[in-house]
Design an enzyme around this catalytic site. Structure first.
Site, PDB file in Angstrom:
ATOM      1  CG  ASP A   1      -1.928  -1.145   1.177  1.00 47.99           C
ATOM      2  OD1 ASP A   1      -2.469  -1.412   0.090  1.00 47.99           O
ATOM      3  OD2 ASP A   1      -2.157  -1.777   2.231  1.00 47.99           O
TER       4      ASP A   1
ATOM      5  CE  LYS B   1      -0.251  -3.770 -10.523  1.00 48.96           C
ATOM      6  NZ  LYS B   1       0.820  -3.192  -9.676  1.00 48.96           N
TER       7      LYS B   1
ATOM      8  CD  GLU C   1       2.120  -0.087 -10.322  1.00 49.37           C
ATOM      9  OE1 GLU C   1       1.587  -0.476  -9.273  1.00 49.37           O
ATOM     10  OE2 GLU C   1       1.512   0.544 -11.205  1.00 49.37           O
TER      11      GLU C   1
ATOM     12  CG  LEU D   1      -2.632  14.675  -2.714  1.00 48.28           C
ATOM     13  CD1 LEU D   1      -2.451  14.464  -4.217  1.00 48.28           C
ATOM     14  CD2 LEU D   1      -2.442  16.143  -2.360  1.00 48.28           C
TER      15      LEU D   1
END
Length: 225
Positions: free
Chosen positions: A11, A36, A116, A207
């Site tokens: 995470d 990915k 990724e 954010l």
């Protein structure tokens, strides 16, 4: 130039940061492509296609457009470790298979390309290989996303140690505040700046409404060159 995006943990915000980096490259006039290779925790769309939200985010942020299965060739529905999800379908993941599935021609043509990862640095592919073995095989420089939260110093330093022990280069790192409240935030960030052995590409604050374009404002690609 292609980079591998690793995270200090599941995470840490790898996809959010990777998407913001791709967006920044695009607005700077660079051709950009994010892929990915492996994703679990995917869902079926209206066309009965299994797709992963992380892969879709990378696609949206890239200005080189490829078919979904080129961006995310290995997609699994359960939100569990990919090698377990694959085994449940009678599939064994491997470094050689990943090398065959990724669009290297397009990645090599891009000015700025990101591959990724999934999970942390030692994500298992099978009983004898890790996703990090793929990175080692292709000698990819690493961009490390540090999820800033309790425990991040230990996670960041251990991950850095493992990457360097594998003989790889950390091209840069990004501090991504993953939770709203972090005790001694500035002290943690200062420690990371002193002990990470690569340039910091930016610090993204927490954010309340995560926005890729907004996150990109906190990043700087110049030190990668």
């Amino acid at each position: 130039m292609s980079y591998f995006v690793a995270g200090t943990d599941t995470d840490s915000g790898k996809t959010f940061v990777a998407s913001a980096l791709l967006h920044l490259a695009s607005i700077q006039g660079k051709t950009s492509l994010g892929v990915k290779p492996i994703a679990s925790g995917s869902s079926w769309n209206e066309n009965s296609e299994l797709q992963n939200s992380d892969a879709l985010s990378l696609m949206a942020a890239s200005n080189i457009k490829l078919a979904y299965n080129c961006v995310n060739p290995l997609t699994f529905e359960p939100a569990i470790a990919p090698h377990i999800a694959a085994a449940q379908q009678g599939i064994e993941l491997s470094v050689s298979e990943l090398a065959q599935l990724l669009p290297f021609e397009e990645l090599n043509k891009a000015d700025f390309a990101l591959i990724e990862g999934a999970g942390g640095w030692r994500l298992p592919l099978n009983d004898s290989e890790f996703l990090s073995d793929f990175v080692k095989q292709h000698r990819l420089p690493v961009i490390l996303v540090v999820g800033v939260k309790l425990g991040c110093l230990n996670h960041a330093l251990l991950t850095q140690e493992a990457i360097l022990a594998d003989g790889l280069n950390i091209a840069g790192w990004v501090a991504n505040q993953a939770v709203a409240e972090v005790s001694c935030l500035q002290e943690n960030l200062a420690y990371l700046h002193r002990h990470m052995k690569a340039p910091c590409l930016g610090t993204i604050p927490f954010l309340t409404k995560p926005d890729i374009a907004h996150a990109a404002e906190y990043l700087d690609l110049s030190s990668l060159s």
